[in-house]
Design an enzyme around this catalytic site. Sequence first.
Site, PDB file in Angstrom:
ATOM      1  N   PRO A   2       0.809  -1.214   0.000  1.00  0.00           N
ATOM      2  CA  PRO A   2       0.000   0.000   0.000  1.00  0.00           C
ATOM      3  C   PRO A   2       0.848   1.273   0.000  1.00  0.00           C
ATOM      4  CG  PRO A   2      -0.682  -1.527   1.732  1.00  0.00           C
ATOM      5  CD  PRO A   2       0.654  -1.958   1.241  1.00  0.00           C
ATOM      6  N   GLU A   3       1.370   1.634  -1.156  1.00  0.00           N
ATOM      7  CA  GLU A   3       2.076   2.899  -1.298  1.00  0.00           C
ATOM      8  C   GLU A   3       1.137   3.887  -1.974  1.00  0.00           C
ATOM      9  OE1 GLU A   3       6.180   2.746  -2.112  1.00  0.00           O
ATOM     10  OE2 GLU A   3       6.403   0.705  -1.400  1.00  0.00           O
ATOM     11  N   LYS A  51      -0.660   8.150   1.707  1.00  0.00           N
ATOM     12  CA  LYS A  51      -1.114   6.806   2.056  1.00  0.00           C
ATOM     13  C   LYS A  51      -2.426   6.822   2.842  1.00  0.00           C
ATOM     14  CE  LYS A  51       3.540   4.850   2.216  1.00  0.00           C
ATOM     15  NZ  LYS A  51       4.438   3.968   2.981  1.00  0.00           N
ATOM     16  N   ARG A 250      12.872  -0.179   8.845  1.00  0.00           N
ATOM     17  CA  ARG A 250      12.434  -0.845   7.627  1.00  0.00           C
ATOM     18  C   ARG A 250      13.627  -1.534   6.969  1.00  0.00           C
ATOM     19  NH1 ARG A 250       7.816   1.933   5.875  1.00  0.00           N
ATOM     20  NH2 ARG A 250       7.559   0.361   4.260  1.00  0.00           N
TER      21      ARG A 250
END
Length: 269
Positions: A2-3, A51, A250
């Site tokens: 989901p970008e 987003k 990340r």
Amino acid sequence: MPEGDTVWNTARVLHRALAGARITSSDFRVPRLATTDLSGWAVRESASRGKHLLLRLATPDDAHWTLHSHLRMDGAWRAYAPGERWTGRPAHLIRVVLRSPGAVAVGYHLHEMTLVPTAEEDQVVGPLGPDLLGPDWDPAEAVRRLADHPELTIGEALLDQRNLAGVGNLYKCEVLFLRGVSPWTPVGEVPDLPGLVSLAQRLLAANRGRWTQSSTGSLHRGQTSYVYGRRAQPCRRCGTAIRKEELGDRVTYWCPVCQPEHPGPAESG
């Protein structure tokens, strides 16, 4: 993933399914909104901001409200025909169900879901930087915000939605590879910030309107990325094994040869 482009696509799906219709029933499965009833409310539009997804509504007396949700890494909305089986995710992940005469919208594993007056949307999206896919896209402002923190690594800075809204881990890794920049390069040492920002916008825009995210131009399985998700596989440019390591909170994929720690002039993407 989901970008920004995925959320843009999701907003379009919901708009097509619900815009102009009145909600016949709502079922919120989050404590904050558990007693909220949107029955009789009209769906004005569905829009994205980075987003974040914004479902703009009108009450029967024409007061305007926005149902805000954030997809993060694992959220999703799905639209179904009435009576169609819900196949998006396991039922225990459902956070909201909105029914209209022509469609059922189901939100799975949504985050930060809030209902705010539309005039006060800035409460939830105001801090965001320019949206790469939005009408407010301003590359000069995005560059200015990035440059305000020259000590940060460029990998971390690109993921900070206060700088520019819509880049996630996939596009971060791919853009930096295409520009020949190590993810650990301080922002102040990146040779061409405007070029990097411009490439990020072009990649997201190229994938807008489709669900397969590709930075290579290929839509075939296993050929859509240069480095993302390709740990230990050969670099498509030089053959060196792609590496994977944590940067901040990340994981990051990069080629140690094509993206040296002390970069020279960046290659154009």
